[in-house]
Design a protein around this motif. Structure first.
Motif, PDB file in Angstrom:
ATOM      1  N   VAL A  49       0.862  -1.187   0.000  1.00 48.25           N
ATOM      2  CA  VAL A  49       0.000   0.000   0.000  1.00 48.25           C
ATOM      3  C   VAL A  49       0.898   1.237   0.000  1.00 48.25           C
ATOM      4  CG1 VAL A  49      -1.729   1.320   1.275  1.00 48.25           C
ATOM      5  CG2 VAL A  49      -1.855  -1.184   1.217  1.00 48.25           C
ATOM      6  N   PRO A  67      -3.701   5.818  -5.165  1.00 47.63           N
ATOM      7  CA  PRO A  67      -2.923   4.627  -4.837  1.00 47.63           C
ATOM      8  C   PRO A  67      -1.742   4.454  -5.800  1.00 47.63           C
ATOM      9  CG  PRO A  67      -4.920   4.000  -5.991  1.00 47.63           C
ATOM     10  CD  PRO A  67      -5.022   5.479  -5.733  1.00 47.63           C
ATOM     11  N   ASN A  82      -1.931  -1.862  -3.888  1.00 47.38           N
ATOM     12  CA  ASN A  82      -3.251  -1.225  -3.764  1.00 47.38           C
ATOM     13  C   ASN A  82      -3.680  -0.484  -5.023  1.00 47.38           C
ATOM     14  OD1 ASN A  82      -1.347   0.874  -3.326  1.00 47.38           O
ATOM     15  ND2 ASN A  82      -2.792   2.037  -2.042  1.00 47.38           N
ATOM     16  N   LYS A 124      -7.165   0.556   0.214  1.00 45.05           N
ATOM     17  CA  LYS A 124      -6.100   0.127   1.123  1.00 45.05           C
ATOM     18  C   LYS A 124      -5.864  -1.379   1.013  1.00 45.05           C
ATOM     19  CE  LYS A 124      -7.061   3.836   4.422  1.00 45.05           C
ATOM     20  NZ  LYS A 124      -7.438   4.183   5.822  1.00 45.05           N
ATOM     21  N   GLU A 125      -6.558  -1.996   0.086  1.00 48.19           N
ATOM     22  CA  GLU A 125      -6.409  -3.440  -0.094  1.00 48.19           C
ATOM     23  C   GLU A 125      -5.083  -3.755  -0.803  1.00 48.19           C
ATOM     24  OE1 GLU A 125     -10.841  -2.559  -0.333  1.00 48.19           O
ATOM     25  OE2 GLU A 125      -8.992  -1.723  -1.136  1.00 48.19           O
ATOM     26  N   PHE A 126      -4.547  -4.877  -0.484  1.00 43.82           N
ATOM     27  CA  PHE A 126      -3.364  -5.437  -1.166  1.00 43.82           C
ATOM     28  C   PHE A 126      -3.382  -6.940  -0.895  1.00 43.82           C
ATOM     29  CE2 PHE A 126      -2.033  -5.034   3.145  1.00 43.82           C
ATOM     30  CZ  PHE A 126      -1.073  -6.015   3.347  1.00 43.82           C
TER      31      PHE A 126
END
Length: 330
Positions: free
Chosen positions: A21, A34, A126, A138-140
Motif C-alpha cells: 500500500v 494509490p 493497492n 487500502k487493499e493489497f
C-alpha cells in the motif's frame, strides 16, 4: 571421485513478493491516489541435462535447494523484481521423481531443460484495487508460496558400450587400458561396486558391477547393474578364458538381461574373450569358432599384448561409429 547414481533432494520454488500500500505524493497534495506496486514472482525450479556422468556427486552433501523469492512491490507503482530461477544440472539419463505426486521426468538430450516447480505469484499492490467507487483503496495481497516437494533423482547411464560379465571377468582392467580410466582392480569377485566410466575416442564405455545368476531377482549387485545397462547402446559380453564353460558364462548373463527386461535381449551384442595369454599356441582359433555359434561378433584380447589391445580398440571404434550412424537413421 565416488560414483553417485541416486540422491534425494528437497526443492522449493521461490515465494512471490508481497503487494504494498503506497500513495502518490506531491507537495501540498497528500494522498493523490494509490501507487503501491505488485510483488515480483518467485523463481521457478528447473533441471537441465548436461554430458557429465559424475554430475550427481555435486549434490551428494547438500540436501535442500531453493529458488529466489520475489521482491515486494514499491512506491510509485514499481513492481518487485522477480526471483531468480534455480537450475540444477544433472547428467543425461537422469530420472527425477516427485515423491509427493509420483510425477516422473527424464533428461534425454543434452541441454534439455524441464520445469519441476512453479514459483509463487507476486501479490497485488493497492493500485490494482482502484475503481470508480473506491479511489483510495487500502487493499493489497500477499505473495503466494512457491511449490515444494521431495524428489528422488536416479541416474541411468547413457553409455555407447557396456561391459557385461560375471564377477572377475577382467572388465575393469580392460576399461582401464582402453580409456585410461582408473577403476579399482583386484583378484577377487565384486571389486567393482559402482559403475566405472571411460572415454574411448569420444565413446563412453561403462564397466558395470559383475552379475551372478539370479541378478534379475536382486541377488548380488544385480539391480544396480541392470538399471544402468537399459540405456546402453551396445552390450559387450566380457568372458574370461579362465571359464571352463564359455557357453554357460554367456548364457547366464544373457538370461539375466532378458529376465530383467526383454528389451535388453534385443540390443546389439558382441563377445570379448579376455586373457588369451593363458591359452597354448593354436587353441584360440578353435575356441573363437565355437563361440561364434553364440554370436558372430567375437573379439579377443590379452592385456599383456599391445597389438591385441590396439586391434580391439580399432574394431570397437569402427563398430560404435556404425551403431551411432544406424541409430541416427532410425
Amino acid at each position: 571421485m565416488a560414483f553417485v547414481d541416486e540422491i534425494k533432494l528437497h526443492l522449493k520454488a521461490g515465494k512471490g513478493g508481497d503487494g504494498v500500500v503506497r500513495w502518490l505524493h506531491e507537495k501540498g497534495k497528500p494522498l493523490m491516489g494509490p501507487a503501491g506496486g505488485d510483488g515480483g514472482n518467485g523463481g521457478d525450479v528447473y533441471v537441465k541435462a548436461f554430458r557429465e556422468m559424475h554430475g550427481l556427486a555435486r549434490y551428494a552433501r547438500k540436501k535442500s535447494y531453493e529458488a529466489e523469492n520475489g521482491d515486494n512491490g514499491a512506491k510509485n507503482s514499481l513492481h518487485g523484481k522477480g526471483g531468480d530461477d534455480l537450475i540444477l544440472d544433472f547428467p543425461i539419463g537422469t530420472i527425477i521423481i516427485n515423491q509427493s505426486t509420483g510425477e516422473k521426468f527424464s533428461l534425454i538430450k543434452e541441454g534439455e531443460k524441464i520445469m519441476l516447480l512453479k514459483g509463487g505469484r507476486g501479490g497485488l499492490g493497492n493500485e490494482r484495487f482502484k475503481s470508480s467507487t473506491n479511489r483510495s483503496p487500502k487493499e493489497f495481497t500477499l505473495g503466494k508460496e512457491g511449490e515444494e516437494a521431495d524428489f528422488l533423482i536416479e541416474l541411468q547411464l547413457f553409455a555407447d558400450l557396456g561391459f557385461a560379465g560375471l564377477p572377475n571377468a577382467g572388465k575393469t582392467s580392460l576399461l582401464n587400458v582402453l580409456t585410461r580410466a582408473e577403476g579399482k582392480v583386484a583378484d577377487y569377485a565384486f571389486t567393482t561396486l559402482e559403475p566405472n566410466l571411460g572415454d574411448m575416442h569420444g565413446f563412453i564405455i561403462a564397466d558395470i558391477p559383475g552379475l551372478i545368476e539370479g541378478a534379475s531377482e536382486g541377488k548380488g549387485l544385480g539391480h544396480k547393474f541392470l538399471r544402468h545397462i537399459k540405456r546402453t547402446s551396445v552390450i559387450a559380453h566380457v568372458i574370461s578364458l579362465e571359464n571352463k564353460n564359455l557357453n554357460d558364462a554367456y548364457k547366464t548373463i544373457r538370461a539375466e538381461l532378458e529376465a530383467f527386461d526383454k528389451d535388453l535381449a534385443k540390443k546389439k551384442e558382441i563377445i570379448i574373450l579376455t586373457k588369451t595369454d593363458i591359452l597354448p599356441d593354436g587353441a584360440l582359433s578353435k575356441i573363437v569358432t565355437s563361440v561364434k555359434k553364440l554370436n558372430k561378433d567375437v573379439y579377443t584380447v590379452s592385456l599383456y599384448d599391445d597389438k591385441s589391445i590396439k586391434d580391439l580398440e580399432d574394431n570397437l571404434v569402427k563398430l560404435l561409429r556404425k551403431a551411432t550412424a544406424e541409430n541416427k537413421e532410425n
